[in-house]
Design a protein around this motif. Structure first.
Motif, mmCIF file in Angstrom:
data_model
loop_
_atom_site.group_PDB
_atom_site.id
_atom_site.type_symbol
_atom_site.label_atom_id
_atom_site.label_comp_id
_atom_site.label_asym_id
_atom_site.label_seq_id
_atom_site.Cartn_x
_atom_site.Cartn_y
_atom_site.Cartn_z
ATOM 1 N N ALA A 296 0.813 -1.222 0.000
ATOM 2 C CA ALA A 296 0.000 0.000 0.000
ATOM 3 C C ALA A 296 0.842 1.266 0.000
ATOM 4 O O ALA A 296 0.707 2.127 -0.879
ATOM 5 C CB ALA A 296 -0.951 0.006 1.200
ATOM 6 N N ASN A 297 1.728 1.405 0.994
ATOM 7 C CA ASN A 297 2.538 2.625 1.106
ATOM 8 C C ASN A 297 3.624 2.709 0.041
ATOM 9 O O ASN A 297 4.212 3.778 -0.153
ATOM 10 C CB ASN A 297 3.165 2.723 2.492
ATOM 11 N N ALA A 298 3.884 1.601 -0.641
ATOM 12 C CA ALA A 298 4.905 1.598 -1.691
ATOM 13 C C ALA A 298 4.366 2.092 -3.032
ATOM 14 O O ALA A 298 5.134 2.322 -3.962
ATOM 15 C CB ALA A 298 5.478 0.192 -1.858
ATOM 16 N N GLY A 299 3.052 2.264 -3.121
ATOM 17 C CA GLY A 299 2.468 2.704 -4.379
ATOM 18 C C GLY A 299 1.890 4.098 -4.297
ATOM 19 O O GLY A 299 1.344 4.503 -3.264
ATOM 20 N N SER A 300 2.028 4.859 -5.350
ATOM 21 C CA SER A 300 1.419 6.186 -5.465
ATOM 22 C C SER A 300 0.826 6.309 -6.865
ATOM 23 O O SER A 300 1.219 5.597 -7.787
ATOM 24 C CB SER A 300 2.462 7.289 -5.269
ATOM 25 N N THR A 301 -0.131 7.223 -6.988
ATOM 26 C CA THR A 301 -0.696 7.507 -8.309
ATOM 27 C C THR A 301 -0.469 8.972 -8.624
ATOM 28 O O THR A 301 -0.768 9.848 -7.807
ATOM 29 C CB THR A 301 -2.209 7.204 -8.350
ATOM 30 N N ILE A 302 0.098 9.243 -9.800
ATOM 31 C CA ILE A 302 0.279 10.636 -10.201
ATOM 32 C C ILE A 302 -0.701 10.972 -11.334
ATOM 33 O O ILE A 302 -0.973 10.148 -12.206
ATOM 34 C CB ILE A 302 1.737 10.968 -10.600
ATOM 35 N N MET A 324 -12.205 7.308 -10.218
ATOM 36 C CA MET A 324 -12.705 6.056 -9.666
ATOM 37 C C MET A 324 -12.342 4.848 -10.525
ATOM 38 O O MET A 324 -12.377 3.716 -10.039
ATOM 39 C CB MET A 324 -14.224 6.126 -9.480
ATOM 40 N N THR A 325 -11.955 5.058 -11.769
ATOM 41 C CA THR A 325 -11.543 3.926 -12.596
ATOM 42 C C THR A 325 -10.172 3.398 -12.204
ATOM 43 O O THR A 325 -9.863 2.230 -12.432
ATOM 44 C CB THR A 325 -11.534 4.313 -14.085
ATOM 45 N N ASP A 326 -9.324 4.247 -11.623
ATOM 46 C CA ASP A 326 -8.010 3.774 -11.178
ATOM 47 C C ASP A 326 -7.919 3.664 -9.654
ATOM 48 O O ASP A 326 -6.966 3.102 -9.128
ATOM 49 C CB ASP A 326 -6.881 4.672 -11.698
ATOM 50 N N ASN A 327 -8.928 4.189 -8.930
ATOM 51 C CA ASN A 327 -8.979 4.040 -7.471
ATOM 52 C C ASN A 327 -10.434 4.111 -7.020
ATOM 53 O O ASN A 327 -10.959 5.191 -6.759
ATOM 54 C CB ASN A 327 -8.145 5.111 -6.776
ATOM 55 N N THR A 386 -1.481 4.296 -2.652
ATOM 56 C CA THR A 386 -2.483 3.650 -3.512
ATOM 57 C C THR A 386 -2.020 2.279 -3.998
ATOM 58 O O THR A 386 -2.630 1.705 -4.898
ATOM 59 C CB THR A 386 -2.795 4.527 -4.731
ATOM 60 N N GLY A 387 -0.952 1.753 -3.403
ATOM 61 C CA GLY A 387 -0.362 0.517 -3.909
ATOM 62 C C GLY A 387 -1.239 -0.704 -3.776
ATOM 63 O O GLY A 387 -1.128 -1.645 -4.570
#
Length: 431
Positions: A296-302, A324-327, A386-387
């Motif tokens: 979880a903490n290893a992923g981010s969304t830009i 909402m399609t990617d999160n 967001t990982g």
């Protein structure tokens, strides 16, 4: 926004794994999932170390539903973890990555005939049996294939962890597992004399997700170890493996106060040893199934900021090129996140805005009323942590292509999942 893993700030720009978010946007476009591979591997190693995998022969099984591209399977294999899969698709992904099938735990509350066939043919190490229907199917298929399959029985131990209703699984009113309180589990064990191709070697329970307190796990340990003794005394079956599930909570916002991996692992092992000594049994092999707490903490969304709508005396909506399609988690169960402007990361927070997605849904809101630095169209907005479940729950609603996924480490970046094209969207459709 709390910096996670290898995140750092250089001249008001955010870097992850030694790579700037600006460079990632220019190279891969947005929306883009960015994975901090060093943090993923460090989390795996923390679990292996503190769950005493090498000393006690315990097992850490990564819960693949959190995030499972082929690249992640390879990381999990290299870090000597087991893998928990819940579908034929996840199993096939593991197979194509050359993940050792004997280190697979095959979960799922309604496995199909095709999925069971695939699992047996590939040599899955353990099936986690969830109900009588699966028990019958597994026996018939194993008998036809002239093989014997080792299984765990999944139980609902009656523990209600303090988490969102949608991610509670340990209470009796659950779609998962054999219940303890109404005798279902004992009936299932009694019926094993009719299933010659199935060997019960373990029991499994999972009490929920995003759990911050260790105490529910310690209650689970006590229930499970006493059950090991009861099964031996009543049915002369040696349960040698006890799977305590996953669900360890992680940091998303300032309201979250997660324990460390070390704290969870050490207290679970200590409690297991204590209970087993009290009831006079050998400590079985312990299994834990972290997913979220690894990725979880290893992923981010830009994202790239698009329209900005200022409704005077009401709210300012800042729209991004995803949503909402990617999160789906904010829309699905009001999950909270932190964000920042990656190209202005050191500046003061002077505005309060609501981050909106681009979908044609009023509920497509990623973060409501967040304090943020001065924001303009074209800025790079990053949402952290967001990982887990971002990419794996992504959809093509509104015919929006799924974003790419890139891994960063030591100043290098590597594409691990391509961005969908419009042609990819239509690939399965017939003209």
């Amino acid at each position: 926004m709390k910096l996670q893993g290898t995140m750092s700030i250089r001249e008001n720009e955010l870097y992850i794994g030694g790579v700037s978010c600006r460079e990632l946007k220019e190279k891969y476009q947005t929306p883009l999932y960015v994975f901090d591979e060093e943090l993923v591997r460090n989390n795996c190693r923390e679990y292996v170390k503190h769950f005493k995998v090498n000393e006690n022969n315990n097992k850490v099984a990564y819960a693949g539903k959190a995030f499972l591209p082929i690249h992640m399977c390879k990381i999990i294999n290299e870090e000597n973890l087991y893998l928990d899969v819940v579908s034929g698709g996840e199993l096939y992904t593991a197979h194509k990555s050359n993940f050792p099938m004997e280190r697979i735990l095959f979960h799922g509350s309604n496995k199909t005939i095709e999925e069971i066939d695939l699992g047996i043919d590939l040599g899955v190490g353990r099936f986690v049996v969830d109900n009588y229907y699966e028990l019958d199917l597994l026996q018939r298929i194993c008998e036809r294939k002239n093989t014997k399959q080792a299984v765990y029985f999944r139980i609902t131990p009656g523990i209600e962890a303090h988490t969102h209703d949608y991610i509670k699984t340990g209470q009796i009113d659950s779609k998962f597992g054999f219940a303890l309180s109404n005798g279902d589990l004992h009936d299932a064990i009694e019926s094993l004399k009719n299933y010659n191709n199935i060997e019960l070697v373990g029991i499994h329970a999972h009490i929920g997700s995003q759990i911050f307190d260790v105490e529910p796990y310690l209650d689970e340990v006590k229930i499970m170890m006493n059950l090991v003794k009861e099964i031996k005394d009543s049915y002369n079956i040696n349960i040698t493996e006890v799977d305590l599930g996953g669900g360890v909570g992680v940091y998303y916002t300032q309201d979250d106060e997660p324990r460390t991996i070390k704290e969870f692992c050490e207290q679970i092992i200590e409690k297991s040893q204590q209970v087993c000594q009290e009831i006079g049994i050998k400590v079985p092999t312990l299994i834990i199934e972290p997913g979220r707490s690894i990725v979880a903490n290893a992923g981010s969304t830009i994202y790239t900021v698009g329209s900005i709508k200022d409704i005077k005396d009401v709210r300012t909506y800042v729209s991004v090129d995803g949503g909402m399609t990617d999160n789906i988690r904010p829309s699905l169960y009001q999950a909270g996140y932190e964000c920042a402007i990656a190209n202005k990361i050191g500046q003061d927070k002077t505005n309060q805005v609501t981050i909106a997605g681009k979908c044609c849904e009023s509920g497509d809101i990623l973060i409501t009323d967040v304090d943020i630095m001065d924001i303009e169209s074209g800025d790079i907005l990053i949402i952290a942590s967001t990982g887990a479940y971002g990419y794996s729950m992504a959809s093509n609603y509104n015919k929006i292509p799924k974003p790419a996924v890139v891994s960063v480490q030591n100043g290098k970046n590597k594409l691990i999942c391509k961005r969908q094209s419009y042609e990819d969207l239509l690939h399965l459709e017939i003209l």
